[in-house]
Design a protein around this motif. Structure first.
Motif, mmCIF file in Angstrom:
data_model
loop_
_atom_site.group_PDB
_atom_site.id
_atom_site.type_symbol
_atom_site.label_atom_id
_atom_site.label_comp_id
_atom_site.label_asym_id
_atom_site.label_seq_id
_atom_site.Cartn_x
_atom_site.Cartn_y
_atom_site.Cartn_z
ATOM 1 N N LYS A 235 44.236 55.239 52.125
ATOM 2 C CA LYS A 235 43.790 54.468 51.058
ATOM 3 C C LYS A 235 44.451 54.983 50.121
ATOM 4 O O LYS A 235 44.481 56.216 49.506
ATOM 5 C CB LYS A 235 42.226 54.740 51.076
ATOM 6 C CG LYS A 235 41.775 53.866 49.877
ATOM 7 C CD LYS A 235 41.739 52.320 49.987
ATOM 8 C CE LYS A 235 40.985 51.705 48.779
ATOM 9 N NZ LYS A 235 41.318 50.216 48.888
ATOM 10 N N SER B 54 47.333 49.379 51.286
ATOM 11 C CA SER B 54 46.522 50.601 51.203
ATOM 12 C C SER B 54 45.840 50.590 49.909
ATOM 13 O O SER B 54 44.662 51.254 49.768
ATOM 14 C CB SER B 54 46.812 51.771 51.639
ATOM 15 O OG SER B 54 47.810 52.574 50.666
ATOM 16 N N THR C 120 41.430 49.545 53.081
ATOM 17 C CA THR C 120 41.742 50.965 53.724
ATOM 18 C C THR C 120 42.357 50.787 55.285
ATOM 19 O O THR C 120 41.729 49.885 55.993
ATOM 20 C CB THR C 120 40.236 51.707 54.271
ATOM 21 O OG1 THR C 120 39.692 51.857 52.766
ATOM 22 C CG2 THR C 120 40.301 52.762 54.640
#
Length: 308
Positions: A160, A255, A259
Motif C-alpha cells: 500500500k 497501490s 491495497t
C-alpha cells in the motif's frame, strides 16, 4: 528459481513443485515439511499451491536456497522427485486480478486509440483463472474471442502506497497470463460506455502459468521477450521494454488506489497483434525466463455436462 502448482497423478494430491538445476521437478511441499521439522521449526502443514506458500512467506529466495542446499546435503533429491504430475494454475484464487489496458503504444494504435497519459486499469474475475493445458471455452453466443499475451506480476506481501524505488521488493515472482477477451462484448460495452469487466471475465478467460519465476531469475522485468503463437503461427511478438508504464510504476500507482495482497496479480498489458481464435486452435503464450503457457480452445457445446 521457478515454482509451479502441481497435482501428483498417483494420489491426486495438490502441492508445489520447484525445478532443480537439471530441469527436473521436486515436490517442494514435502521438502518444506522435512526441512522445517529437521530445523526444529513449526511444521507448516501441507502447502497446496504457490499462492499458499506466498501467503505464508515461504517463497523467499534465501530461505529456498537453504532448503535446496539441505536437500542436496542430505541426498534427498531422488526421494523428492515429482515426475508424474500435472501442472496447475500457480495462483488459483487471488483476491484480485488487476489488468492494464493499452500499455503498449503499438496495441493502442491497432485499436485506434491514443497512447494513455496514465494507466488504464480494469479487473478480471478471479473465477476466470485456468492453468496450463486447460481449455479456454468458446462460450455460446459469442462471435469473437481474442488472445492477448501478457507478463503478469505476482505480489508477495501486503502493498500500500509504495514508491517506485521500493516497488519491486514487493514482487513474489512473474508468470505468463493470456488475457482472453470477448471482443464482440467488449466493443458493445465500450460503445454503450459500460465497463469491460464482463468481456474479460468469462469462465476460463484467464489462463496463467506455466510457473512463477522468482525475482532471482528476473531482476529486470523490463527486458523480457514475449510472444503469442496460434497453431504454430506467430501472432504477437514484442519486448517488455516497450511498455508505456513499467512494472515498478504500475505497482506504485495501483497501490496508491487499493491495497495489494500476497498472491494478487497485475497483468501488465499486451502488445499489438491481437486476433481471434476459434474452437480447435492452440494458443501458446510465451514470456522469456518463464516459459510457454499452452491452452487449447474448446467449443462450449463439446463440454461433458453429465448424464442425459
Amino acid at each position: 528459481m521457478r515454482v509451479v502448482g502441481l497435482e501428483l497423478l498417483g494420489d491426486k494430491r495438490r502441492g508445489v513443485g520447484i525445478y532443480w538445476g537439471d530441469g527436473r521437478l521436486l515436490d517442494l511441499s514435502r521438502a518444506l515439511r522435512i526441512f522445517m521439522i529437521a530445523k526444529g521449526r513449526e511444521d507448516p502443514g501441507y502447502i497446496e499451491s504457490p499462492q499458499d506458500a506466498i501467503s505464508r512467506g515461504l517463497l523467499d529466495i534465501g530461505f529456498l536456497s537453504d532448503l535446496l542446499s539441505f536437500v542436496e546435503t542430505h541426498r534427498l533429491y531422488e526421494d523428492l522427485l515429482a515426475p508424474d504430475s500435472k501442472l496447475l494454475a500457480p495462483i488459483p484464487h487471488p483476491s484480485k486480478v488487476i489488468a492494464l489496458g493499452r500499455n503498449y503504444a503499438s496495441h493502442a494504435k491497432e485499436m485506434g486509440h491514443e497512447v494513455p497519459k496514465e494507466p488504464i486499469i480494469f479487473q478480471k474475475a478471479s473465477s476466470s483463472i485456468v492453468g496450463p493445458e486447460e481449455p479456454v471455452i468458446y462460450h455460446r453466443g459469442l462471435t469473437r474471442i481474442d488472445h492477448e499475451v501478457e507478463l503478469a506480476v505476482v505480489i508477495g506481501k501486503v502493498c500500500k502506497h509504495v514508491t517506485e524505488d521500493e516497488a519491486l521488493s514487493y514482487v513474489a515472482g512473474y508468470t505468463v497470463l493470456n488475457d482472453v477477451t470477448a471482443r464482440d462484448i467488449q466493443a458493445s460495452d465500450i460503445e454503450s460506455k459500460l465497463p469491460w469487466f464482463r468481456s474479460k471475465s468469462f469462465d476460463t478467460f484467464c489462463p496463467i502459468g506455466p510457473c512463477i519465476t522468482l525475482p532471482d531469475e528476473i531482476p529486470d522485468p523490463q527486458s523480457l521477450d514475449l510472444s503469442m503463437m496460434v497453431n504454430g503461427e506467430v501472432r504477437q511478438k514484442a519486448n517488455t521494454s516497450e511498455m508505456i508504464f513499467p512494472v515498478s510504476f504500475l505497482i506504485s500507482y495501483i497501490s496508491s488506489i487499493m491495497t495489494l495482497y500476497p498472491g494478487d496479480i497485475i497483468a501488465t498489458g499486451t502488445p499489438d497483434g491481437i486476433g481471434p481464435v476459434f474452437p480447435g486452435d492452440i494458443m501458446e503464450a510465451y514470456v522469456e525466463r518463464i516459459g510457454v503457457l499452452r491452452n487449447p480452445v474448446l467449443e462450449e457445446d463439446r463440454l461433458c455436462t453429465g448424464p442425459g
